[in-house]
Design a protein around this motif. Sequence first.
Motif, PDB file in Angstrom:
ATOM      1  N   ALA A 110      -0.101 -72.956 123.272  1.00 40.71           N
ATOM      2  CA  ALA A 110       0.915 -73.617 124.114  1.00 40.71           C
ATOM      3  C   ALA A 110       0.401 -74.898 124.772  1.00 40.71           C
ATOM      4  O   ALA A 110       1.067 -75.442 125.646  1.00 40.71           O
ATOM      5  CB  ALA A 110       1.385 -72.651 125.195  1.00 40.71           C
ATOM      6  N   ARG A 111      -0.756 -75.388 124.349  1.00 37.30           N
ATOM      7  CA  ARG A 111      -1.389 -76.536 125.025  1.00 37.30           C
ATOM      8  C   ARG A 111      -0.455 -77.733 125.147  1.00 37.30           C
ATOM      9  O   ARG A 111      -0.328 -78.332 126.233  1.00 37.30           O
ATOM     10  CB  ARG A 111      -2.671 -76.939 124.280  1.00 37.30           C
ATOM     11  N   ASP A 112       0.193 -78.109 124.068  1.00 37.52           N
ATOM     12  CA  ASP A 112       1.064 -79.298 124.105  1.00 37.52           C
ATOM     13  C   ASP A 112       2.243 -79.072 125.047  1.00 37.52           C
ATOM     14  O   ASP A 112       2.655 -79.997 125.778  1.00 37.52           O
ATOM     15  CB  ASP A 112       1.569 -79.639 122.705  1.00 37.52           C
ATOM     16  N   TYR A 113       2.799 -77.874 125.038  1.00 36.01           N
ATOM     17  CA  TYR A 113       3.936 -77.587 125.914  1.00 36.01           C
ATOM     18  C   TYR A 113       3.532 -77.629 127.378  1.00 36.01           C
ATOM     19  O   TYR A 113       4.237 -78.197 128.219  1.00 36.01           O
ATOM     20  CB  TYR A 113       4.539 -76.217 125.591  1.00 36.01           C
ATOM     21  N   LEU A 114       2.396 -77.060 127.706  1.00 32.61           N
ATOM     22  CA  LEU A 114       1.968 -76.955 129.098  1.00 32.61           C
ATOM     23  C   LEU A 114       1.523 -78.284 129.678  1.00 32.61           C
ATOM     24  O   LEU A 114       1.661 -78.524 130.888  1.00 32.61           O
ATOM     25  CB  LEU A 114       0.840 -75.923 129.221  1.00 32.61           C
ATOM     26  N   GLY A 115       0.981 -79.166 128.831  1.00 35.75           N
ATOM     27  CA  GLY A 115       0.517 -80.466 129.324  1.00 35.75           C
ATOM     28  C   GLY A 115      -0.491 -80.301 130.443  1.00 35.75           C
ATOM     29  O   GLY A 115      -1.386 -79.458 130.383  1.00 35.75           O
ATOM     30  N   ASP A 116      -0.325 -81.092 131.493  1.00 35.28           N
ATOM     31  CA  ASP A 116      -1.238 -81.033 132.640  1.00 35.28           C
ATOM     32  C   ASP A 116      -0.574 -80.400 133.855  1.00 35.28           C
ATOM     33  O   ASP A 116      -0.947 -80.671 135.002  1.00 35.28           O
ATOM     34  CB  ASP A 116      -1.738 -82.445 132.989  1.00 35.28           C
ATOM     35  N   ASP A 117       0.405 -79.553 133.616  1.00 37.81           N
ATOM     36  CA  ASP A 117       1.109 -78.872 134.705  1.00 37.81           C
ATOM     37  C   ASP A 117       0.400 -77.571 135.081  1.00 37.81           C
ATOM     38  O   ASP A 117      -0.210 -76.904 134.241  1.00 37.81           O
ATOM     39  CB  ASP A 117       2.543 -78.542 134.291  1.00 37.81           C
ATOM     40  N   ASP A 118       0.518 -77.205 136.364  1.00 36.61           N
ATOM     41  CA  ASP A 118       0.178 -75.846 136.761  1.00 36.61           C
ATOM     42  C   ASP A 118       1.166 -74.900 136.077  1.00 36.61           C
ATOM     43  O   ASP A 118       2.305 -75.283 135.757  1.00 36.61           O
ATOM     44  CB  ASP A 118       0.302 -75.673 138.274  1.00 36.61           C
ATOM     45  N   PHE A 119       0.749 -73.652 135.861  1.00 34.84           N
ATOM     46  CA  PHE A 119       1.690 -72.711 135.234  1.00 34.84           C
ATOM     47  C   PHE A 119       1.346 -71.276 135.600  1.00 34.84           C
ATOM     48  O   PHE A 119       0.216 -70.974 136.002  1.00 34.84           O
ATOM     49  CB  PHE A 119       1.723 -72.885 133.716  1.00 34.84           C
ATOM     50  N   VAL A 120       2.346 -70.426 135.467  1.00 37.69           N
ATOM     51  CA  VAL A 120       2.149 -68.982 135.587  1.00 37.69           C
ATOM     52  C   VAL A 120       2.249 -68.407 134.189  1.00 37.69           C
ATOM     53  O   VAL A 120       3.128 -68.788 133.408  1.00 37.69           O
ATOM     54  CB  VAL A 120       3.188 -68.326 136.524  1.00 37.69           C
ATOM     55  N   MET A 121       1.326 -67.527 133.851  1.00 38.91           N
ATOM     56  CA  MET A 121       1.399 -66.791 132.589  1.00 38.91           C
ATOM     57  C   MET A 121       1.793 -65.359 132.905  1.00 38.91           C
ATOM     58  O   MET A 121       1.150 -64.691 133.716  1.00 38.91           O
ATOM     59  CB  MET A 121       0.069 -66.824 131.847  1.00 38.91           C
ATOM     60  N   TYR A 122       2.865 -64.911 132.269  1.00 41.98           N
ATOM     61  CA  TYR A 122       3.481 -63.615 132.597  1.00 41.98           C
ATOM     62  C   TYR A 122       3.611 -62.823 131.302  1.00 41.98           C
ATOM     63  O   TYR A 122       4.307 -63.246 130.378  1.00 41.98           O
ATOM     64  CB  TYR A 122       4.863 -63.887 133.212  1.00 41.98           C
ATOM     65  N   LEU A 123       2.958 -61.690 131.217  1.00 45.74           N
ATOM     66  CA  LEU A 123       3.098 -60.837 130.047  1.00 45.74           C
ATOM     67  C   LEU A 123       4.489 -60.220 130.033  1.00 45.74           C
ATOM     68  O   LEU A 123       4.890 -59.550 130.990  1.00 45.74           O
ATOM     69  CB  LEU A 123       2.026 -59.743 130.034  1.00 45.74           C
ATOM     70  N   GLY A 124       5.207 -60.440 128.937  1.00 42.48           N
ATOM     71  CA  GLY A 124       6.624 -60.099 128.883  1.00 42.48           C
ATOM     72  C   GLY A 124       6.941 -58.634 128.814  1.00 42.48           C
ATOM     73  O   GLY A 124       8.120 -58.250 128.833  1.00 42.48           O
ATOM     74  N   ASP A 125       5.919 -57.766 128.740  1.00 44.80           N
ATOM     75  CA  ASP A 125       6.198 -56.330 128.776  1.00 44.80           C
ATOM     76  C   ASP A 125       5.825 -55.717 130.119  1.00 44.80           C
ATOM     77  O   ASP A 125       5.722 -54.497 130.246  1.00 44.80           O
ATOM     78  CB  ASP A 125       5.483 -55.597 127.637  1.00 44.80           C
ATOM     79  N   ASN A 126       5.640 -56.567 131.126  1.00 40.68           N
ATOM     80  CA  ASN A 126       5.366 -56.107 132.494  1.00 40.68           C
ATOM     81  C   ASN A 126       6.632 -56.172 133.345  1.00 40.68           C
ATOM     82  O   ASN A 126       7.458 -57.073 133.166  1.00 40.68           O
ATOM     83  CB  ASN A 126       4.305 -56.973 133.160  1.00 40.68           C
ATOM     84  N   ILE A 127       6.779 -55.223 134.251  1.00 40.02           N
ATOM     85  CA  ILE A 127       7.864 -55.261 135.234  1.00 40.02           C
ATOM     86  C   ILE A 127       7.240 -55.117 136.616  1.00 40.02           C
ATOM     87  O   ILE A 127       6.475 -54.189 136.867  1.00 40.02           O
ATOM     88  CB  ILE A 127       8.901 -54.147 135.003  1.00 40.02           C
TER      89      ILE A 127
END
Length: 352
Positions: free
Chosen positions: A91-108
């Motif tokens: 996802a490097r190109d999508y994320l660029g130089d922005d801060d981000f949260v990574m969220y595993l999609g099978d977590n609630i």
Amino acid sequence: MKALILSGGHGTRLRPLTYSQQKQLIPVANKPVLFYAIEDVIEAGIHEIGIIVGPNAEQVKETVLSEDWDADIEFIYQGDPKGLAHAILVARDYLGDDDFVMYLGDNILREGIVEHLRHFKDGDFDASILLQEVPNPQQFGVAELSEDGKTIKRLVEKPKVPPSNLALVGIYFFKPVIHEAVRNIKPSWRNELEITDAIQWLIDNGYRVGWTKVTGWWKDTGKPGDLLDANRLILDDIQTEIQVETKARIHGRVVIEKGTEIDEKTVIKGPVVIGKNVVIRNSYIGPYTSIGDNVVIENTEVEDSIILPDSEIRDAGRIVESLIGRGAKILRGSSHPSGRKFVLGDMSRVLL
């Protein structure tokens, strides 16, 4: 700020259901698990979301785009899952130089991420992770805290002698320096790029890694029992909303959606969620049951179960603690059941 939500992987622990559908799309309380992650991210004010997809990419895209989200959503193809840190590389190109949260999609996560995000920003951390106390830390990645308890000193994966009982929850906040970290780690013994190794690289190179503690409940829905647990927890919070007229005997908190027909010989004891266009006749629907759209249930008792859409259950006796796939059929029950438990894949057929 952006979000990266992971919805790839093969979901081997949830087979046979995941032979035909992506694990993050399995519904809990009649909502795909993935949707809870998307809602949490949007609630936190993040409206640019990248979703990592893999083997069932088109299925994930179709399901997500069936809803009108208050966000710009892009899909990023990972291919074979090679670890959480690999997802960041992809996802490097999508994320660029922005801060981000990574969220595993099978977590609630019951409480959402608003307060955890605020801690990450206010503390000016390079990364921040969510932790929860668990009784069995040997089965998780575990954090060892600094002496003042403010930052992470070390991460240990499934330690025989845990330095704490604080397990890593599958939600992480990062500044762009994480991209340097993932480029500088090597595959683990599992031949995966581990996110714990990338965070440990940050620690070893003098970057500040903070943490917050989960105060409500958290479930990783990777196994059938976990899905049923999450279903119970979510149903505990529902409020009664009945959108049809019925003479069924209803007790407790129950949600019934439009188009559903329930006869006067049926008893429903909440908490229960029943979807659209469901037909229930001469049956008992017990606590902690979720019934998807277009399901038919006749002459059957169902309790503490998740019934996916388009299923048919007739004369099946008593079904408990079960996970029934889409389009599955259970037919011809005996007259004196003792209780049956199922994990049925999509389009299965069981004759009793």
